[in-house]
Design a protein around this motif. Structure first.
Motif, PDB file in Angstrom:
ATOM      1  N   VAL A 172       0.842  -1.203   0.000  1.00 29.71           N
ATOM      2  CA  VAL A 172       0.000   0.000   0.000  1.00 29.71           C
ATOM      3  C   VAL A 172       0.874   1.248   0.000  1.00 29.71           C
ATOM      4  N   LEU A 173       1.926   1.258   0.813  1.00 25.11           N
ATOM      5  CA  LEU A 173       2.830   2.406   0.872  1.00 25.11           C
ATOM      6  C   LEU A 173       3.425   2.724  -0.508  1.00 25.11           C
ATOM      7  N   ALA A 174       3.570   1.698  -1.333  1.00 23.93           N
ATOM      8  CA  ALA A 174       4.243   1.868  -2.624  1.00 23.93           C
ATOM      9  C   ALA A 174       3.319   2.348  -3.736  1.00 23.93           C
ATOM     10  N   ILE A 175       2.011   2.358  -3.514  1.00 24.45           N
ATOM     11  CA  ILE A 175       1.087   2.675  -4.609  1.00 24.45           C
ATOM     12  C   ILE A 175       1.050   4.165  -4.961  1.00 24.45           C
ATOM     13  N   PRO A 176       0.852   5.093  -4.020  1.00 22.21           N
ATOM     14  CA  PRO A 176       0.813   6.510  -4.413  1.00 22.21           C
ATOM     15  C   PRO A 176       2.152   6.956  -5.017  1.00 22.21           C
ATOM     16  N   ARG A 177       2.078   7.794  -6.018  1.00 19.35           N
ATOM     17  CA  ARG A 177       3.289   8.213  -6.740  1.00 19.35           C
ATOM     18  C   ARG A 177       4.310   8.876  -5.823  1.00 19.35           C
ATOM     19  N   HIS A 178       3.819   9.648  -4.843  1.00 14.76           N
ATOM     20  CA  HIS A 178       4.717  10.312  -3.899  1.00 14.76           C
ATOM     21  C   HIS A 178       4.687   9.655  -2.520  1.00 14.76           C
ATOM     22  N   GLY A 179       4.168   8.449  -2.454  1.00 16.52           N
ATOM     23  CA  GLY A 179       4.152   7.731  -1.194  1.00 16.52           C
ATOM     24  C   GLY A 179       3.038   8.186  -0.267  1.00 16.52           C
ATOM     25  N   CYS A 180       3.212   7.907   1.008  1.00 16.83           N
ATOM     26  CA  CYS A 180       2.216   8.223   2.028  1.00 16.83           C
ATOM     27  C   CYS A 180       2.825   9.163   3.057  1.00 16.83           C
ATOM     28  N   TRP A 181       2.104  10.238   3.342  1.00 17.18           N
ATOM     29  CA  TRP A 181       2.541  11.203   4.352  1.00 17.18           C
ATOM     30  C   TRP A 181       1.677  11.079   5.592  1.00 17.18           C
ATOM     31  N   ASN A 182       2.321  11.155   6.741  1.00 10.53           N
ATOM     32  CA  ASN A 182       1.629  11.059   8.017  1.00 10.53           C
ATOM     33  C   ASN A 182       1.838  12.340   8.817  1.00 10.53           C
ATOM     34  N   ILE A 183       0.775  12.791   9.498  1.00 14.67           N
ATOM     35  CA  ILE A 183       0.929  13.873  10.479  1.00 14.67           C
ATOM     36  C   ILE A 183       1.096  13.217  11.839  1.00 14.67           C
ATOM     37  N   HIS A 184       2.258  13.396  12.439  1.00 19.46           N
ATOM     38  CA  HIS A 184       2.526  12.810  13.751  1.00 19.46           C
ATOM     39  C   HIS A 184       2.639  13.916  14.793  1.00 19.46           C
ATOM     40  N   ALA A 185       1.985  13.725  15.922  1.00 18.01           N
ATOM     41  CA  ALA A 185       1.865  14.790  16.930  1.00 18.01           C
ATOM     42  C   ALA A 185       3.011  14.795  17.931  1.00 18.01           C
ATOM     43  N   SER A 186       4.224  14.854  17.425  1.00 15.20           N
ATOM     44  CA  SER A 186       5.389  15.052  18.281  1.00 15.20           C
ATOM     45  C   SER A 186       6.535  15.535  17.415  1.00 15.20           C
ATOM     46  N   LEU A 187       7.628  15.888  18.065  1.00 18.52           N
ATOM     47  CA  LEU A 187       8.820  16.315  17.343  1.00 18.52           C
ATOM     48  C   LEU A 187       9.751  15.111  17.222  1.00 18.52           C
ATOM     49  N   LEU A 188       9.515  14.317  16.199  1.00 21.71           N
ATOM     50  CA  LEU A 188      10.268  13.082  16.002  1.00 21.71           C
ATOM     51  C   LEU A 188      11.771  13.336  15.961  1.00 21.71           C
ATOM     52  N   PRO A 189      12.561  12.400  16.545  1.00 20.15           N
ATOM     53  CA  PRO A 189      12.202  11.047  16.962  1.00 20.15           C
ATOM     54  C   PRO A 189      11.656  10.937  18.393  1.00 20.15           C
ATOM     55  N   ARG A 190      11.413  12.059  19.057  1.00 20.93           N
ATOM     56  CA  ARG A 190      10.836  11.968  20.390  1.00 20.93           C
ATOM     57  C   ARG A 190       9.353  11.610  20.284  1.00 20.93           C
ATOM     58  N   TRP A 191       8.966  10.687  21.102  1.00 19.61           N
ATOM     59  CA  TRP A 191       7.578  10.228  21.226  1.00 19.61           C
ATOM     60  C   TRP A 191       7.013   9.628  19.945  1.00 19.61           C
ATOM     61  N   ARG A 192       7.718   8.619  19.447  1.00 23.22           N
ATOM     62  CA  ARG A 192       7.093   7.746  18.465  1.00 23.22           C
ATOM     63  C   ARG A 192       6.013   6.926  19.182  1.00 23.22           C
ATOM     64  N   GLY A 193       4.988   6.519  18.444  1.00 25.09           N
ATOM     65  CA  GLY A 193       4.012   5.635  19.059  1.00 25.09           C
ATOM     66  C   GLY A 193       2.642   6.237  19.237  1.00 25.09           C
ATOM     67  N   ALA A 194       1.859   5.611  20.124  1.00 23.53           N
ATOM     68  CA  ALA A 194       0.410   5.801  20.155  1.00 23.53           C
ATOM     69  C   ALA A 194      -0.078   7.044  20.876  1.00 23.53           C
ATOM     70  N   ALA A 195       0.630   7.523  21.902  1.00 25.26           N
ATOM     71  CA  ALA A 195       0.089   8.608  22.729  1.00 25.26           C
ATOM     72  C   ALA A 195       1.112   9.723  22.924  1.00 25.26           C
ATOM     73  N   PRO A 196       1.608  10.329  21.833  1.00 25.33           N
ATOM     74  CA  PRO A 196       2.674  11.328  21.970  1.00 25.33           C
ATOM     75  C   PRO A 196       2.241  12.595  22.685  1.00 25.33           C
ATOM     76  N   ILE A 197       0.993  13.006  22.533  1.00 28.98           N
ATOM     77  CA  ILE A 197       0.528  14.251  23.148  1.00 28.98           C
ATOM     78  C   ILE A 197       0.534  14.120  24.668  1.00 28.98           C
ATOM     79  N   GLN A 198      -0.078  13.072  25.168  1.00 32.41           N
ATOM     80  CA  GLN A 198      -0.187  12.876  26.610  1.00 32.41           C
ATOM     81  C   GLN A 198       1.177  12.594  27.242  1.00 32.41           C
ATOM     82  N   ARG A 199       1.998  11.799  26.578  1.00 30.10           N
ATOM     83  CA  ARG A 199       3.298  11.457  27.166  1.00 30.10           C
ATOM     84  C   ARG A 199       4.219  12.671  27.251  1.00 30.10           C
ATOM     85  N   ALA A 200       4.089  13.595  26.296  1.00 27.43           N
ATOM     86  CA  ALA A 200       4.914  14.804  26.348  1.00 27.43           C
ATOM     87  C   ALA A 200       4.561  15.640  27.574  1.00 27.43           C
ATOM     88  N   ILE A 201       3.267  15.794  27.856  1.00 26.87           N
ATOM     89  CA  ILE A 201       2.852  16.540  29.040  1.00 26.87           C
ATOM     90  C   ILE A 201       3.268  15.808  30.303  1.00 26.87           C
TER      91      ILE A 201
END
Length: 318
Positions: free
Chosen positions: A101-130
């Motif tokens: 699936v990742l390979a199908i779109p011409r420019h790939g897949c973009w994700n909005i992640h709610a942290s300043l990566l690589p800090r807080w990868r995973g499921a609950a970045p907003i709550q863990r930061a606080i």
């Protein structure tokens, strides 16, 4: 010079956090050709099936909605190939995107992640930061790969975490910030100036584990500052709670005081008044300012004390 054609976008998202990015695309002439969202789920006391916030927003805008239970099947990949997408935008979708699936779109897949990566990868970045006491948070537009939030970062935007920020207030601010960043990135793509994905550094990786109701109980042996951050992080879910006189009482707002607790045992109620209920902790004092009794609504400490008087000591978890 003719205006560049808008990219063909498939949008994948489910909760409230994904609605502002979807709406920002629509408002700026970048309406997705289709929206993917989680299947309707039973919710509420009647357990009636309810559509996701993203489904509501998409249908209101007249966008076709698809709700596959899995993306790991030939039927879905055939459908996505037929869409001929230039880009898939993924925002808190809830399903893993396999490599095909990742390979199908011409420019790939973009994700909005709610942290300043690589800090807080995973499921609950907003709550863990606080909860961790971070001074700053933000969003990243990430080029997705097969890892857990390991892809290169196309754009990042920062916002300070204020002393009164809750999981809810930071969530709403980051949703808008992510919408703005996504629009900028997609506009660059449309103009032929695709943003460059910067690899994430190997240093500074942390993981934001999924929130669990079991961790919401207040343990008075912990420091007051830690408990106050957790109260803010877990508002509006799962909401911190403690046992007050045999009642499971939710704590919506609390503050930490660093003054000595007069050698009191953790859980001891030092005083109770209109400004809050002061409770001794393992280090400092936690002042409970907004509480909710079972079956009631959240009220101020003053309103709470009009209805009942707390015991001399609150229960410490076994």
């Amino acid at each position: 010079m003719p205006r560049p054609a808008s990219p063909r976008i498939v949008f994948a998202g489910t909760p409230d956090f994904a609605v502002p990015p979807l709406q920002r695309l629509i408002e700026n002439g970048l309406k997705p050709l289709a929206v993917l969202t989680q299947p309707d789920r039973p919710a509420g006391r009647g357990r009636k099936l309810q559509a996701s916030p993203v489904k509501h927003a998409a249908l209101e805008a007249g966008i076709a909605v698809h709700q596959p239970a899995s993306l790991r099947n030939e039927e879905f990949t055939d459908w996505l190939n037929q869409c001929r997408p230039d880009l898939m935008v993924v925002v808190a979708y809830g399903l893993i995107l396999p490599a095909e699936v990742l390979a199908i779109p011409r420019h790939g897949c973009w994700n909005i992640h709610a942290s300043l990566l690589p800090r807080w990868r995973g499921a609950a970045p907003i709550q863990r930061a606080i909860e961790a006491g971070d001074a700053v948070s933000g969003v990243c537009i990430m080029q997705m790969d097969e890892g857990l939030d390991t892809g290169g970062v196309l754009l990042r935007r920062e916002t300070p975490i204020g002393p009164d920020d809750t999981g809810g207030s930071l969530h709403d601010r980051l949703a808008e910030l992510g919408a703005d960043a996504l629009l900028q990135a997609v506009n660059q793509l449309a103009a032929g100036e695709r943003p460059r994905a910067e690899p994430q550094p190997a240093e500074g990786v942390t993981y934001a584990r999924k929130l669990d109701k079991a961790e919401a109980r207040i343990d008075w042996r912990e420091p007051a500052a830690t408990l106050a951050r957790r109260v803010r992080a877990f508002n509006p879910w799962p909401v911190a709670w403690c046992d007050i006189g045999g009642e499971r009482t939710r704590i919506w707002d609390a503050s930490a005081r660093s003054d000595a607790a007069e050698a009191a045992e953790p859980g001891a109620v030092l005083n109770a008044g209109p400004d809050g209920i002061a409770v001794a902790t393992g280090d400092g004092i936690l002042v409970l300012r907004r509480l909710q009794r079972p079956g009631g609504r959240p009220v101020s400490a003053a309103e709470y004390l009009n209805a009942r008087t707390p015991p001399d000591r609150l229960a410490v978890p076994a």
